[in-house]
Design a protein around this motif. Structure first.
Motif, PDB file in Angstrom:
ATOM      1  N   ILE A   1       0.979  -0.886   0.066  1.00  0.00           N
ATOM      2  CA  ILE A   1      -0.294   0.033   0.151  1.00  0.00           C
ATOM      3  C   ILE A   1       1.178   1.078  -0.435  1.00  0.00           C
ATOM      4  O   ILE A   1       1.752   1.184   0.751  1.00  0.00           O
ATOM      5  CB  ILE A   1      -0.953   0.491   1.189  1.00  0.00           C
ATOM      6  CG1 ILE A   1      -1.558  -1.475   1.557  1.00  0.00           C
ATOM      7  CG2 ILE A   1      -1.554   1.079   1.400  1.00  0.00           C
ATOM      8  CD1 ILE A   1      -2.672  -1.409   0.010  1.00  0.00           C
ATOM      9  N   GLU A   2       0.559   2.203  -0.514  1.00  0.00           N
ATOM     10  CA  GLU A   2       0.866   3.311  -0.575  1.00  0.00           C
ATOM     11  C   GLU A   2       1.371   4.416   0.243  1.00  0.00           C
ATOM     12  O   GLU A   2      -0.117   3.840   1.218  1.00  0.00           O
ATOM     13  CB  GLU A   2       1.157   4.415  -1.981  1.00  0.00           C
ATOM     14  CG  GLU A   2      -0.273   4.700  -1.884  1.00  0.00           C
ATOM     15  CD  GLU A   2      -0.630   5.815  -3.203  1.00  0.00           C
ATOM     16  OE1 GLU A   2      -0.672   7.102  -2.716  1.00  0.00           O
ATOM     17  OE2 GLU A   2      -0.701   5.265  -4.024  1.00  0.00           O
ATOM     18  N   CYS A   3       1.955   4.383   0.959  1.00  0.00           N
ATOM     19  CA  CYS A   3       1.891   5.986   2.137  1.00  0.00           C
ATOM     20  C   CYS A   3       2.771   7.040   1.834  1.00  0.00           C
ATOM     21  O   CYS A   3       3.340   6.747   1.321  1.00  0.00           O
ATOM     22  CB  CYS A   3       3.088   5.055   3.113  1.00  0.00           C
ATOM     23  SG  CYS A   3       2.328   3.926   3.371  1.00  0.00           S
ATOM     24  N   ALA A   4       2.445   8.249   2.199  1.00  0.00           N
ATOM     25  CA  ALA A   4       2.248   9.997   2.720  1.00  0.00           C
ATOM     26  C   ALA A   4       3.616  10.377   2.454  1.00  0.00           C
ATOM     27  O   ALA A   4       4.436   9.594   4.012  1.00  0.00           O
ATOM     28  CB  ALA A   4       1.712  10.440   1.889  1.00  0.00           C
ATOM     29  N   ARG A   5       4.368  10.835   1.958  1.00  0.00           N
ATOM     30  CA  ARG A   5       5.692  10.733   2.969  1.00  0.00           C
ATOM     31  C   ARG A   5       6.732  12.224   1.961  1.00  0.00           C
ATOM     32  O   ARG A   5       7.248  12.322   1.388  1.00  0.00           O
ATOM     33  CB  ARG A   5       7.242   9.877   3.037  1.00  0.00           C
ATOM     34  CG  ARG A   5       7.956  10.347   3.788  1.00  0.00           C
ATOM     35  CD  ARG A   5       9.376   9.788   3.678  1.00  0.00           C
ATOM     36  NE  ARG A   5       9.006   8.109   5.244  1.00  0.00           N
ATOM     37  CZ  ARG A   5       9.491   7.079   5.056  1.00  0.00           C
ATOM     38  NH1 ARG A   5      10.393   7.327   4.316  1.00  0.00           N
ATOM     39  NH2 ARG A   5       9.387   6.492   6.327  1.00  0.00           N
TER      40      ARG A   5
ATOM     41  N   ALA B   1       5.996   0.952  -8.689  1.00  0.00           N
ATOM     42  CA  ALA B   1       4.833   1.399  -9.526  1.00  0.00           C
ATOM     43  C   ALA B   1       4.731   2.664  -8.582  1.00  0.00           C
ATOM     44  O   ALA B   1       3.862   4.057  -8.460  1.00  0.00           O
ATOM     45  CB  ALA B   1       3.743   0.914 -10.101  1.00  0.00           C
ATOM     46  N   VAL B   2       4.544   1.691  -7.209  1.00  0.00           N
ATOM     47  CA  VAL B   2       4.359   2.101  -5.455  1.00  0.00           C
ATOM     48  C   VAL B   2       2.829   2.227  -5.743  1.00  0.00           C
ATOM     49  O   VAL B   2       2.338   2.437  -4.448  1.00  0.00           O
ATOM     50  CB  VAL B   2       4.597   3.883  -5.572  1.00  0.00           C
ATOM     51  CG1 VAL B   2       3.918   5.082  -3.992  1.00  0.00           C
ATOM     52  CG2 VAL B   2       6.609   3.792  -5.473  1.00  0.00           C
TER      53      VAL B   2
ATOM     54  N   SER C   1      -2.839   8.912  -7.587  1.00  0.00           N
ATOM     55  CA  SER C   1      -1.724   8.224  -7.673  1.00  0.00           C
ATOM     56  C   SER C   1      -1.450   7.032  -9.208  1.00  0.00           C
ATOM     57  O   SER C   1      -0.357   7.431  -9.709  1.00  0.00           O
ATOM     58  CB  SER C   1      -1.018   7.541  -7.179  1.00  0.00           C
ATOM     59  OG  SER C   1      -0.790   8.120  -5.600  1.00  0.00           O
ATOM     60  N   ILE C   2      -2.551   6.778  -9.316  1.00  0.00           N
ATOM     61  CA  ILE C   2      -1.894   5.691 -10.366  1.00  0.00           C
ATOM     62  C   ILE C   2      -2.222   6.470 -11.314  1.00  0.00           C
ATOM     63  O   ILE C   2      -1.696   5.751 -12.602  1.00  0.00           O
ATOM     64  CB  ILE C   2      -3.487   4.326 -10.191  1.00  0.00           C
ATOM     65  CG1 ILE C   2      -3.094   3.622  -8.926  1.00  0.00           C
ATOM     66  CG2 ILE C   2      -4.193   4.236 -11.688  1.00  0.00           C
ATOM     67  CD1 ILE C   2      -4.630   2.767  -8.684  1.00  0.00           C
ATOM     68  N   ARG C   3      -3.262   7.298 -11.639  1.00  0.00           N
ATOM     69  CA  ARG C   3      -3.029   8.314 -12.739  1.00  0.00           C
ATOM     70  C   ARG C   3      -2.035   9.212 -13.130  1.00  0.00           C
ATOM     71  O   ARG C   3      -1.705   9.236 -14.504  1.00  0.00           O
ATOM     72  CB  ARG C   3      -4.779   9.262 -12.523  1.00  0.00           C
ATOM     73  CG  ARG C   3      -6.078   9.043 -12.784  1.00  0.00           C
ATOM     74  CD  ARG C   3      -6.613  10.334 -12.433  1.00  0.00           C
ATOM     75  NE  ARG C   3      -6.602  11.409 -12.137  1.00  0.00           N
ATOM     76  CZ  ARG C   3      -7.377  10.904 -10.594  1.00  0.00           C
ATOM     77  NH1 ARG C   3      -8.383   9.701 -10.647  1.00  0.00           N
ATOM     78  NH2 ARG C   3      -7.507  11.762  -9.795  1.00  0.00           N
ATOM     79  N   PHE C   4      -1.502   9.791 -12.066  1.00  0.00           N
ATOM     80  CA  PHE C   4      -0.022  10.054 -12.284  1.00  0.00           C
ATOM     81  C   PHE C   4       0.770   8.989 -12.849  1.00  0.00           C
ATOM     82  O   PHE C   4       1.463   9.586 -14.143  1.00  0.00           O
ATOM     83  CB  PHE C   4       0.322  10.473 -11.147  1.00  0.00           C
ATOM     84  CG  PHE C   4       2.059  10.488 -11.147  1.00  0.00           C
ATOM     85  CD1 PHE C   4       2.142  11.895 -11.664  1.00  0.00           C
ATOM     86  CD2 PHE C   4       3.160  10.298 -10.612  1.00  0.00           C
ATOM     87  CE1 PHE C   4       3.931  12.549 -11.811  1.00  0.00           C
ATOM     88  CE2 PHE C   4       4.325  10.159 -10.287  1.00  0.00           C
ATOM     89  CZ  PHE C   4       4.878  12.072 -10.995  1.00  0.00           C
ATOM     90  N   VAL C   5       0.984   7.769 -12.765  1.00  0.00           N
ATOM     91  CA  VAL C   5       1.839   6.848 -12.356  1.00  0.00           C
ATOM     92  C   VAL C   5       1.400   6.069 -14.033  1.00  0.00           C
ATOM     93  O   VAL C   5       2.624   5.681 -15.117  1.00  0.00           O
ATOM     94  CB  VAL C   5       2.038   5.864 -11.555  1.00  0.00           C
ATOM     95  CG1 VAL C   5       3.171   4.382 -11.725  1.00  0.00           C
ATOM     96  CG2 VAL C   5       3.065   6.291 -10.218  1.00  0.00           C
ATOM     97  N   GLU C   6       0.503   6.650 -14.196  1.00  0.00           N
ATOM     98  CA  GLU C   6       0.186   5.317 -15.581  1.00  0.00           C
ATOM     99  C   GLU C   6       0.357   6.011 -16.821  1.00  0.00           C
ATOM    100  O   GLU C   6      -0.870   5.647 -17.796  1.00  0.00           O
ATOM    101  CB  GLU C   6      -1.602   4.446 -15.661  1.00  0.00           C
ATOM    102  CG  GLU C   6      -1.429   3.623 -16.101  1.00  0.00           C
ATOM    103  CD  GLU C   6      -3.351   2.534 -16.115  1.00  0.00           C
ATOM    104  OE1 GLU C   6      -2.715   1.371 -16.041  1.00  0.00           O
ATOM    105  OE2 GLU C   6      -3.817   3.659 -15.556  1.00  0.00           O
ATOM    106  N   ASP C   7       0.247   7.616 -16.671  1.00  0.00           N
ATOM    107  CA  ASP C   7       0.874   8.749 -18.066  1.00  0.00           C
ATOM    108  C   ASP C   7       1.377   7.787 -19.050  1.00  0.00           C
ATOM    109  O   ASP C   7       2.384   6.771 -18.425  1.00  0.00           O
ATOM    110  CB  ASP C   7       1.081   9.553 -17.417  1.00  0.00           C
ATOM    111  CG  ASP C   7       1.373  10.527 -18.562  1.00  0.00           C
ATOM    112  OD1 ASP C   7       1.957  10.137 -19.907  1.00  0.00           O
ATOM    113  OD2 ASP C   7       1.098  11.903 -17.954  1.00  0.00           O
TER     114      ASP C   7
END
Length: 616
Positions: free
Chosen positions: A477-481, A552-553, A559-565
C-alpha cells in the motif's frame, strides 16, 4: 505568449527562492573594459569553462558572466555591462538556470517588440504561430554508411538523412525518434555530410548527454564541444574548446600562468611581512621610526599589483582569441541550447541546427537553438515525457506537452508532418514489441539482432533471462511522506531482486532501479546502499540499463493516474535492454497501459506474485 512568459517568471522566482547554490570567494586580478573580460583568483576553484555565474560585489550591483576558462584563475566574460576593479573582493555563485530563464524571456520580448528579423523571425513564427515551412526536398548523401563506416543506415534512417540534406533556408524538419531507433547515428551522419558540403553545423540539446552522444562519433579535427568539463563525458573531453585552446597555446600560456603565480606568492609574502611589522609596532611603539618606511612597501605592492593585472589581462585575451579562432575553423559545434547563446558562442551563426530530444525542450528553449541557424531539424519523441516545469502542479502535464516545441508542432500540425525512424536496435523484442503495439501504433519494429539481447545468467522464475518482460504483484500500500509517496513492500521486493541479480553475476552498473516518486527513490537508495543507480523515471529519461526494476508504488486513484501516464510508463519500460521487471499491486485500479502490460505478461507466462513475507 503572455501566459507562457508568466510561467517563465514563476520558474525564475522559484529558482531565486531556492538555497544551496555553489559559491566561491575570489579576488579580481584584472579587468579589461574594452573586452568585458575579468580574471578572478578563487579560493575554492569549483567553476569551469562554460559555467554561468552571478558575481556578488561587496559594493555595487550584481553582475552576470560566463566562465571562459576555469580553475583557480577564472577568466570571465561579463554578460551585461558593469565593471570590476583590480583587488576587489567578490563572491561567485552558480546561476545557469537564471541565465536560461533570462535568455528565454529576452528572446520573447524581442519577438513581441518586432525585433526578430529574417530567419530568426521565421524560426519564431514556425513554433509559436504554426507557420512552419516543412522541408520536402531530398538530396543524396555521399554514402549510406554511418560516420564510423561500421553500419549501413536502414531505410527510414536513409529517408531522414536525405530530407535533412535537402532542407532549404527557412525550412523545418520534424523527426520522431522512438527509443533505440538510431537517432544519434543519423544526427552524426547528417552533421558530417553537411560539414563536408561546406556548411557550419550546430548539434544542440537541453542535455549534455544527448550532445555528447553525437559529438563523440565525429572527427576530432573539425568538431568542437562547448561545455563544462565535468558535465561532459570523459570520451568527449578531447573535443572541448577549453582543452583545444590550452593545447594550442601550449608553453606560452603556461609561462604566463607561472609568472602570475610567482608574483602572487611574492605579493602574499610582502603582505604577511607588513602585517608582522604592524603587529610589532602595536607591541613596541618606540620602534616606529625604524619600522615604518611605508612608501617603499606601498610602491612595491602597487608595482606587483600592476604587473599581475597586466599578465592576467594578457592571459584572458590569449584564451579568448584562441577560442574564437578555433570556433571560426570548426565545422561542427556541439552545445546545450543555453550555452549556444552565451559567450563564446553568442555571436556565432550556423547553417543548420540539429536539436536532439526536442520533445523535452520548451518552446522558447528550442527557439534559442533555432535562432542560431537558417535551417532547423527537431528530433524528438512526443510519446515520452514533455518539459518539466517545477511550478506546474501534478495533474497539469497536458499543459507541459503543449509547451514542448516538438510536441506542439506534432500535435497541432499532425503526425503526418513528421518523419519516423522505424527500426529498433536496443531492446529485447519482448520489451519493445509491447511498446510498439500499445504506444507507437505498430510504427516501429525490432531489428532481427534484438532477439540476441538477453541476460547471460542462469535463473528461473522472475529472473529467468528467457522472460525479458515480467510483472511482479506485491500486495503493498502506498504511504505519503514529505509531499511524495512510497511503498515499503515494493521496495523490499525490488531490493531483494537487485541483490539476487548481482549474486547471479549481473554488474551493479548494469542495473537501474527506478520509480515515479522521490520518497520511494530515497527509500530504495537507503536500502540498497552504494553501487546501485536509483532514480525517478523523469530523471532517467534518455538513459538505459541492461536491467530495469520499476516500482510503481501507486495504489490510490490519484496516484495511479499520475503513474499510468502513457508517456511516463513508456519512458520507464523502454529504459530496459535485456530485462524489465515491473513491481506493482495488481489489485490497484489500473485501467491504462499498466493494465495492458499485466495482461501481456500473463499471456507470456511471465506474471509472478511475491508475498511481502517472502520478500523479507
Amino acid at each position: 505568449m503572455k501566459i507562457y512568459e508568466r510561467l517563465l517568471k514563476k520558474e525564475k522566482a522559484a529558482e531565486k527562492a531556492g538555497l544551496g547554490k555553489e559559491s566561491s570567494r575570489g579576488e579580481v586580478l584584472s579587468f579589461s573594459a574594452s573586452d568585458s573580460l575579468a580574471t578572478v583568483e578563487c579560493s575554492n576553484p569549483i567553476f569551469e569553462e562554460g559555467d554561468f555565474v552571478e558575481i556578488m560585489r561587496f559594493r555595487g550591483a550584481k553582475l552576470l558572466g560566463t566562465v571562459i576558462d576555469g580553475g583557480g584563475l577564472l577568466t570571465i566574460k561579463l554578460y551585461k555591462g558593469g565593471e570590476l576593479e583590480p583587488d576587489e573582493q567578490v563572491e561567485l555563485r552558480e546561476a545557469e538556470f537564471l541565465a536560461a530563464i533570462d535568455l528565454q524571456l529576452n528572446i520573447l520580448k524581442r519577438a513581441e517588440a518586432g525585433q526578430l528579423m529574417g530567419y530568426q523571425k521565421q524560426a519564431y513564427e514556425s513554433i509559436f504561430d504554426m507557420a512552419a515551412r516543412f522541408g520536402k526536398r531530398e538530396a543524396e548523401p555521399s554514402n549510406y554508411m554511418d560516420v564510423k563506416g561500421n553500419w549501413e543506415l536502414d531505410e527510414s534512417q536513409r529517408k531522414v538523412l536525405r530530407r535533412i540534406l535537402g532542407l532549404d533556408d527557412g525550412e523545418l524538419l520534424l523527426v520522431v525518434g522512438p527509443p533505440g531507433t538510431g537517432k544519434t547515428r543519423v544526427i552524426a551522419k547528417a552533421a558530417l555530410e553537411l560539414a563536408e558540403s561546406g556548411e557550419k553545423v550546430l548539434i544542440a540539446s537541453h542535455t549534455n548527454r544527448a550532445v555528447d552522444n553525437a559529438v563523440e562519433l565525429l572527427p576530432l579535427d573539425f568538431t568542437l564541444r562547448v561545455g563544462r568539463p565535468e558535465k561532459v563525458h570523459v570520451h568527449v573531453r578531447p573535443y572541448l574548446l577549453s582543452y583545444k585552446a590550452r593545447q594550442a597555446l601550449g608553453e606560452k600560456l603556461k609561462e604566463v600562468e607561472e609568472e602570475i603565480r610567482r608574483l602572487r606568492k611574492e605579493k602574499a609574502k610582502l603582505l604577511e611581512y607588513l602585517r608582522e611589522r604592524k603587529d610589532s609596532l602595536k607591541q613596541h611603539p618606540y620602534l616606529r621610526s625604524i619600522l615604518t618606511p611605508w612608501d617603499k612597501f606601498r610602491r612595491q605592492l602597487e608595482d606587483l599589483g600592476r604587473r599581475i593585472a597586466e599578465l592576467a589581462e594578457r592571459r584572458a585575451k590569449m584564451i579568448q582569441e584562441e577560442s574564437i579562432e578555433l570556433l571560426l575553423k570548426a565545422r561542427i559545434v556541439g552545445s546545450t541550447l543555453i550555452k549556444s547563446n552565451l559567450p563564446p558562442l553568442e555571436s556565432f551563426r550556423f547553417d543548420t541546427v540539429l536539436i536532439d530530444e526536442s520533445s523535452q525542450a520548451s518552446l522558447s528553449l528550442a527557439l534559442l537553438g533555432m535562432i542560431k541557424a537558417r535551417k532547423w531539424v527537431l528530433i524528438g519523441d512526443h510519446k515520452q515525457l514533455p518539459p518539466i516545469f517545477r511550478t506546474v502542479r501534478v495533474g497539469e502535464e497536458e499543459v507541459c506537452e503543449l509547451l514542448s516545441a516538438f510536441n506542439r508542432l506534432v500535435l497541432l500540425q499532425g503526425e503526418e508532418k513528421a518523419l519516423w525512424l522505424r527500426t529498433h536496435y536496443r531492446c529485447n523484442p519482448a520489451i519493445i514489441g509491447f511498446l510498439s503495439r500499445h504506444v507507437y501504433g505498430g510504427r516501429i519494429e525490432p531489428h532481427p539482432s534484438c532477439s540476441r539481447i538477453k541476460l547471460g545468467i542462469r535463473a528461473r522464475g522472475i529472473l529467468d533471462p528467457d522472460k525479458p518482460a515480467t510483472f511482479v504483484h506485491v500486495d503493498g500500500i502506498e504511504c505519503a511522506r514529505e509531499g511524495s509517496r512510497l511503498n515499503e513492500a515494493e521496495a523490499a521486493v525490488a531490493v531483494e531482486l537487485a541483490r539476487e541479480l548481482v549474486k547471479l553475476g549481473v554488474n551493479r552498473e548494469n542495473i537501474g532501479v527506478i520509480t515515479p516518486y522521490r520518497a520511494q527513490r530515497g527509500l530504495l537508495q537507503e536500502k540498497l546502499g552504494e553501487g546501485f543507480e536509483v532514480s525517478t523515471v523523469d530523471a532517467f529519461q534518455g538513459r538505459e540499463k541492461d536491467v530495469i526494476i520499476f516500482s510503481a508504488v501507486a495504489t490510490a486513484p490519484q496516484s495511479i493516474r499520475f503513474v499510468e501516464d502513457e508517456r511516463r510508463l513508456n519512458v520507464a519500460f523502454s529504459r530496459a535492454r535485456k530485462k524489465l521487471i515491473v513491481i506493482a499491486n495488481v489489485s490497484a485500479q489500473w485501467v491504462g497501459l499498466m493494465r495492458k502490460y499485466i495482461e501481456y505478461t500473463r499471456s507470456m507466462n511471465s506474471y509472478f506474485s511475491r508475498s511481502v513475507f517472502a520478500a523479507k
